[in-house]
Design an enzyme around this catalytic site. Structure first.
Site: not given
Ligand code: PNS
Length: 164
Positions: A20, A44, A93, A131
């Site tokens: 990023h 969640k 990517r 991530s």
């Protein structure tokens, strides 16, 4: 296109990683202002709250005078109107990203004809980094140095300690 070229780099950024940051750096000479926009989503169990993510990204990008970090909810195109931006930046990517990214770009353009999506390739050494994978490797005890900023790793360590 007239006026200032304001680009929005949207995402979940849970957490921000070097891929990023590489894209944010590559944006600097291309746009007059870059807004890193963190989505309030319904995941969640995010690792970091949206406020924590905004704070971390702001710290990581503090050397760029024309970069700011915000959060948003709802449609990205509506947020773009609010901030007067017409360019969406997305990192691409690998070919596997393409289908999802292409769908989003076309949907966003359908929702607002003024908006263009610009795809940018990260440095190849981060081309496999996400991530989701960073979190998985982290919680299984893998070494993320060189892939995630040290400051973010510290915060991840603190989260792990909190979780016990
Ligand atoms: O980093 P991510 O999680 O892949 O980013 C996805 C993001 C935030 C760009 C996308 O989910 C988004 O724009 N969400 C906002 C809601 C919206 O506008 N949805 C329609 C997209 S076509």
């Amino acid at each position: 296109m007239t006026g200032r070229r304001i680009a929005v780099y949207p995402g979940s950024f849970d957490p921000i990683h070097n891929g990023h940051l590489d894209i944010i750096e590559r944006c600097q000479p291309l746009f007059d202002q870059v807004i890193v926009a963190v989505l309030f989503n319904d995941e969640k169990q995010p690792l970091f709250t949206v406020d924590e993510r905004v704070e971390l990204i702001a710290e990581m990008t503090s050397s760029y005078s024309e970069c700011r970090v915000e959060s948003f909810s709802g449609l990205l195109v509506d947020y773009m109107d609010e901030v007067g931006a017409s360019i969406i930046v997305r990192g691409l990517r690998a070919v596997t990203d393409f289908e999802y990214e292409f769908q989003m770009a076309l949907m966003n353009r359908r929702l607002n004809r003024r908006i263009e999506t610009v795809f940018m390739a990260p440095c190849e050494e981060y081309s496999y980094l996400s991530s989701r994978l960073a979190k998985e490797v982290f919680f299984l005890g893998g070494d993320l140095r060189g892939l995630v900023p040290a400051r973010v790793l510290e915060s991840m360590d603190a989260k792990r300690a909190d979780r016990g």
